[in-house]
Design a protein around this motif. Structure first.
Motif, PDB file in Angstrom:
ATOM      1  N   ALA A 149       0.899  -1.286   0.102  1.00 29.98           N
ATOM      2  CA  ALA A 149      -0.020  -0.083   0.030  1.00 29.98           C
ATOM      3  C   ALA A 149       1.060   1.307  -0.076  1.00 29.98           C
ATOM      4  O   ALA A 149       1.600   1.385   0.841  1.00 29.98           O
ATOM      5  N   ILE A 150       0.848   2.123  -0.938  1.00 29.87           N
ATOM      6  CA  ILE A 150       1.668   3.297  -1.254  1.00 29.87           C
ATOM      7  C   ILE A 150       0.942   4.436  -0.437  1.00 29.87           C
ATOM      8  O   ILE A 150       1.356   5.338   0.133  1.00 29.87           O
ATOM      9  N   HIS A 151      -0.270   4.263  -0.599  1.00 27.61           N
ATOM     10  CA  HIS A 151      -1.397   5.679  -0.045  1.00 27.61           C
ATOM     11  C   HIS A 151      -2.434   5.164   0.951  1.00 27.61           C
ATOM     12  O   HIS A 151      -2.625   3.943   0.899  1.00 27.61           O
ATOM     13  N   PRO A 152      -2.608   6.071   2.065  1.00 24.63           N
ATOM     14  CA  PRO A 152      -3.609   5.335   2.968  1.00 24.63           C
ATOM     15  C   PRO A 152      -4.968   5.435   2.163  1.00 24.63           C
ATOM     16  O   PRO A 152      -5.202   6.195   1.417  1.00 24.63           O
ATOM     17  N   LEU A 153      -5.990   4.749   2.968  1.00 21.76           N
ATOM     18  CA  LEU A 153      -7.368   4.778   2.401  1.00 21.76           C
ATOM     19  C   LEU A 153      -7.872   6.054   2.850  1.00 21.76           C
ATOM     20  O   LEU A 153      -7.504   6.634   3.913  1.00 21.76           O
ATOM     21  N   LYS A 154      -9.137   6.653   2.137  1.00 23.11           N
ATOM     22  CA  LYS A 154      -9.653   7.606   2.466  1.00 23.11           C
ATOM     23  C   LYS A 154     -10.360   7.707   3.930  1.00 23.11           C
ATOM     24  O   LYS A 154     -10.323   8.866   4.610  1.00 23.11           O
ATOM     25  N   GLU A 155     -10.693   6.459   4.460  1.00 20.00           N
ATOM     26  CA  GLU A 155     -11.295   6.344   5.673  1.00 20.00           C
ATOM     27  C   GLU A 155     -10.497   5.342   6.430  1.00 20.00           C
ATOM     28  O   GLU A 155     -10.272   3.927   6.027  1.00 20.00           O
ATOM     29  N   ARG A 156      -9.891   5.725   7.501  1.00 23.37           N
ATOM     30  CA  ARG A 156      -9.055   4.744   8.421  1.00 23.37           C
ATOM     31  C   ARG A 156      -9.452   3.395   8.501  1.00 23.37           C
ATOM     32  O   ARG A 156      -8.727   2.515   8.509  1.00 23.37           O
ATOM     33  N   ASP A 157     -10.776   3.265   8.922  1.00 27.89           N
ATOM     34  CA  ASP A 157     -11.246   2.001   9.696  1.00 27.89           C
ATOM     35  C   ASP A 157     -11.966   1.310   8.454  1.00 27.89           C
ATOM     36  O   ASP A 157     -12.480   0.380   8.608  1.00 27.89           O
ATOM     37  N   SER A 158     -11.803   1.593   7.127  1.00 29.04           N
ATOM     38  CA  SER A 158     -12.245   0.992   5.904  1.00 29.04           C
ATOM     39  C   SER A 158     -11.409  -0.077   5.397  1.00 29.04           C
ATOM     40  O   SER A 158     -11.889  -0.782   4.724  1.00 29.04           O
ATOM     41  N   GLU A 217       9.216  21.223  18.247  1.00 33.98           N
ATOM     42  CA  GLU A 217       8.663  22.502  17.526  1.00 33.98           C
ATOM     43  C   GLU A 217       9.626  22.732  16.449  1.00 33.98           C
ATOM     44  O   GLU A 217       8.972  23.281  15.188  1.00 33.98           O
ATOM     45  N   VAL A 218      11.006  22.831  16.516  1.00 35.04           N
ATOM     46  CA  VAL A 218      11.885  23.153  15.577  1.00 35.04           C
ATOM     47  C   VAL A 218      11.655  21.859  14.385  1.00 35.04           C
ATOM     48  O   VAL A 218      11.717  22.489  13.161  1.00 35.04           O
ATOM     49  N   LEU A 219      11.546  20.707  14.776  1.00 35.16           N
ATOM     50  CA  LEU A 219      11.513  19.685  13.661  1.00 35.16           C
ATOM     51  C   LEU A 219      10.104  19.861  12.887  1.00 35.16           C
ATOM     52  O   LEU A 219      10.059  19.648  11.728  1.00 35.16           O
ATOM     53  N   GLU A 220       9.110  20.237  13.718  1.00 33.61           N
ATOM     54  CA  GLU A 220       7.766  20.394  13.044  1.00 33.61           C
ATOM     55  C   GLU A 220       7.952  21.469  11.845  1.00 33.61           C
ATOM     56  O   GLU A 220       7.439  21.245  10.692  1.00 33.61           O
ATOM     57  N   MET A 221       8.737  22.454  12.137  1.00 36.87           N
ATOM     58  CA  MET A 221       8.880  23.514  11.118  1.00 36.87           C
ATOM     59  C   MET A 221       9.742  23.265  10.191  1.00 36.87           C
ATOM     60  O   MET A 221       9.550  23.629   8.805  1.00 36.87           O
ATOM     61  N   ALA A 222      10.896  22.623  10.592  1.00 32.58           N
ATOM     62  CA  ALA A 222      12.080  22.429   9.453  1.00 32.58           C
ATOM     63  C   ALA A 222      11.888  21.241   8.724  1.00 32.58           C
ATOM     64  O   ALA A 222      12.464  20.954   7.524  1.00 32.58           O
ATOM     65  N   GLY A 223      11.248  20.056   9.300  1.00 29.30           N
ATOM     66  CA  GLY A 223      11.531  18.751   8.883  1.00 29.30           C
ATOM     67  C   GLY A 223      10.508  18.182   8.071  1.00 29.30           C
ATOM     68  O   GLY A 223       9.239  18.848   7.722  1.00 29.30           O
ATOM     69  N   LYS A 224      10.508  16.825   7.615  1.00 30.39           N
ATOM     70  CA  LYS A 224       9.525  16.243   6.818  1.00 30.39           C
ATOM     71  C   LYS A 224       9.247  15.001   7.340  1.00 30.39           C
ATOM     72  O   LYS A 224      10.065  14.480   8.097  1.00 30.39           O
ATOM     73  N   MET A 225       7.926  14.610   7.208  1.00 30.56           N
ATOM     74  CA  MET A 225       7.496  13.205   7.608  1.00 30.56           C
ATOM     75  C   MET A 225       8.453  11.946   7.234  1.00 30.56           C
ATOM     76  O   MET A 225       8.670  12.012   5.889  1.00 30.56           O
ATOM     77  N   PRO A 226       8.897  11.076   8.095  1.00 31.07           N
ATOM     78  CA  PRO A 226       9.684  10.146   7.587  1.00 31.07           C
ATOM     79  C   PRO A 226       8.999   8.807   6.924  1.00 31.07           C
ATOM     80  O   PRO A 226       8.701   7.787   8.120  1.00 31.07           O
ATOM     81  N   LEU A 227       8.439   8.861   5.709  1.00 34.19           N
ATOM     82  CA  LEU A 227       7.736   7.739   5.300  1.00 34.19           C
ATOM     83  C   LEU A 227       8.674   6.454   5.266  1.00 34.19           C
ATOM     84  O   LEU A 227      10.001   6.429   5.228  1.00 34.19           O
ATOM     85  N   PRO A 228       8.217   5.194   5.437  1.00 37.41           N
ATOM     86  CA  PRO A 228       8.780   4.186   5.440  1.00 37.41           C
ATOM     87  C   PRO A 228       9.719   3.969   4.079  1.00 37.41           C
ATOM     88  O   PRO A 228       9.192   4.286   3.124  1.00 37.41           O
ATOM     89  N   PRO A 229      10.879   3.094   3.945  1.00 34.90           N
ATOM     90  CA  PRO A 229      11.646   3.172   2.855  1.00 34.90           C
ATOM     91  C   PRO A 229      10.969   2.357   1.762  1.00 34.90           C
ATOM     92  O   PRO A 229      11.372   2.579   0.445  1.00 34.90           O
ATOM     93  N   ILE A 245       7.960   2.739   0.738  1.00 36.90           N
ATOM     94  CA  ILE A 245       6.913   3.598   0.044  1.00 36.90           C
ATOM     95  C   ILE A 245       7.756   4.685  -0.754  1.00 36.90           C
ATOM     96  O   ILE A 245       8.507   5.465  -0.189  1.00 36.90           O
ATOM     97  N   HIS A 246       7.759   4.258  -1.953  1.00 42.86           N
ATOM     98  CA  HIS A 246       8.748   5.014  -2.878  1.00 42.86           C
ATOM     99  C   HIS A 246       8.121   6.174  -3.432  1.00 42.86           C
ATOM    100  O   HIS A 246       7.812   6.301  -4.735  1.00 42.86           O
ATOM    101  N   ARG A 247       7.833   7.163  -2.502  1.00 39.10           N
ATOM    102  CA  ARG A 247       7.394   8.500  -2.913  1.00 39.10           C
ATOM    103  C   ARG A 247       7.716   9.479  -1.771  1.00 39.10           C
ATOM    104  O   ARG A 247       8.212   9.003  -0.667  1.00 39.10           O
ATOM    105  N   GLU A 248       7.629  10.564  -2.220  1.00 39.89           N
ATOM    106  CA  GLU A 248       8.003  11.836  -0.980  1.00 39.89           C
ATOM    107  C   GLU A 248       6.626  11.979  -0.052  1.00 39.89           C
ATOM    108  O   GLU A 248       5.690  11.451  -0.779  1.00 39.89           O
ATOM    109  N   ALA A 249       6.827  12.368   0.993  1.00 39.82           N
ATOM    110  CA  ALA A 249       5.931  12.672   1.855  1.00 39.82           C
ATOM    111  C   ALA A 249       5.101  13.834   1.218  1.00 39.82           C
ATOM    112  O   ALA A 249       5.341  14.640   0.757  1.00 39.82           O
TER     113      ALA A 249
END
Length: 409
Positions: free
Chosen positions: A19-28, A167-179, A181-185
């Motif tokens: 799965a590369i992307h999440p489903l629209k509804e979490r519990d579906s 808070e510094v990371l929240e402003m400066a960083g990116k979400m670290p997706l698993p390796p 998942i071959h796409r950018e966050a």
């Protein structure tokens, strides 16, 4: 101890099943149920209320994924990616490192030293400082202190100094997706790669079994009489480290920080719950808690909570779960603490006797992974039947994939 062989935990996972992307509804998401009679039932995660009995204790991991990927650009144009792994100074405990500002009298900057990984590190010289702007005129600097193979030691400094590092990371960083998942966050990952109950900053990967839960689903479980409680296990990048040795005992297990409340231990001690772990992180944390209480039976003066990789296989006698919790609570009372902090590198593979957890909610894991070995320890060779069935019925695999509910026989 018989050495497990890596080839025993292999299966063919096609790229299109990830799965590369999440489903629209979490519990579906789909949910496969493996019940106590070894039956396989195809269902949907939104119906999990039907499968959890009253008087169960559902334990969830409330760690929160941090923006651990920092992308710096040098004046030359070279890009350096810094991936934060572990704080080193002034605090080594992730929860403190995340929430505490670290102002320094000289210069008025926040300062922290972290162990990191660095992409393109050959272009980054020891002593060289990289910079990026923060909101409202602030700045984040990263100075390379030392190279240690793939890892590096980095001194971070920032302004304004009163900002916590989270808070510094929240402003400066990116979400670290698993390796895998071959796409950018993307924007959707900001919310979808966090559980709805995420609270304590510190993970570099989500406890993915928990991603399926919604507030409505949790409220429905509570209405039915299912108790909920939380542990914190800050998931580290080692969870993605491939096992490269056929003799899996040679695999260097990663160390992760854990936190438990006294209230959770009292619940386990005081009532005869059926304990359901939401994810392998929770299962590893709870089993580690048991082994700490078991250790205290013979070493009541232990100075800290640390569970070694093979401690569960090398321990002699085992106390009951109730005795283990009593030992931990007594130790906490002597220390005058209400929250237990520690570290674990527990490795669970067949055969293993589970001391705490009766059922496990989890996703489908990579072949030849320590997580798949844990599943095999939990339900035996039926893991092969479950994974074969999942592949034949178009289940989605890995972090954004479908889930399963496994009963421990």
């Amino acid at each position: 101890m018989q050495s497990p062989q890596l080839s025993d935990y292999d299966y063919a996972l096609r790229e299109d099943r990830i799965a590369i992307h999440p489903l629209k509804e979490r519990d579906s998401a789909k949910m496969m149920v493996y019940d106590e009679n070894q039956n396989l039932i195809h269902s949907q995660f939104s119906k999990i209320v039907e499968y959890l009995a009253q008087n169960s204790l559902l334990v969830l991991n409330d760690t929160r994924v941090i923006h651990a990927r920092l992308l710096f650009q040098k004046e030359s144009g070279s890009k350096i990616e810094v991936f934060c792994l572990h704080p080193m100074a002034p605090f080594t405990e992730i929860s403190l490192a995340m929430r505490e500002a670290s102002p320094q009298p000289s210069g008025g900057e926040g300062k922290y030293t972290w162990q990191c990984m660095a992409g393109n590190q050959r272009k980054w010289k020891v002593g060289e400082t990289l910079e990026m702007p923060l909101n409202d005129g602030g700045k984040l600097s990263a100075t390379l202190v030392e190279k240690m193979g793939r890892a590096v030691i980095v001194n971070f400094s920032w302004t304004p100094s009163e900002l916590p590092f989270a808070e510094v990371l929240e402003m400066a960083g990116k979400m670290p997706l698993p390796p895998y998942i071959h796409r950018e966050a993307e924007a959707e990952d900001e919310t979808e790669y966090q559980t709805v109950f995420a609270k304590n900053d510190g993970a570099v990967a989500a406890p993915t079994a928990g991603l399926h839960f919604t507030e409505n689903l949790l409220n429905g479980l509570r209405t039915k009489g299912v108790e909920t409680d939380y542990v914190t296990l800050h998931v580290g990048s080692g969870t993605f480290q491939p096992v490269e040795h056929e003799n899996v005992l040679e695999h260097p297990m990663h160390r992760e920080q854990v936190m438990f409340s006294k209230e959770l231990m009292v619940k386990i001690l005081s009532r005869n719950y059926k304990i359901i772990a939401t994810g392998t992180t929770v299962l590893r944390a709870l089993e580690s808690l048991y082994w700490f209480g078991n250790q205290l039976e013979t070493h009541p003066e232990a100075s800290r909570f640390f569970i070694e990789k093979l401690q569960s296989y090398q321990s002699g006698s085992q106390v009951s779960l109730q005795k283990s919790m009593q030992n931990v609570l007594k130790w906490m009372d002597k220390k005058g603490i209400d929250t237990l902090h520690g570290e674990t590198e527990i490795f669970i593979f067949p055969p293993y006797k589970f001391m705490v957890c009766n059922a496990l909610i989890t996703n489908f894991h990579l072949p030849k992974s320590t997580l798949l070995m844990l599943i095999a320890a939990f339900i035996g060779d039926d893991w092969k039947k479950i994974y074969k069935t999942a592949l034949e019925n178009d289940y989605r695999f890995l972090s954004y994939g479908d889930g399963m509910l496994l009963e421990n026989r």
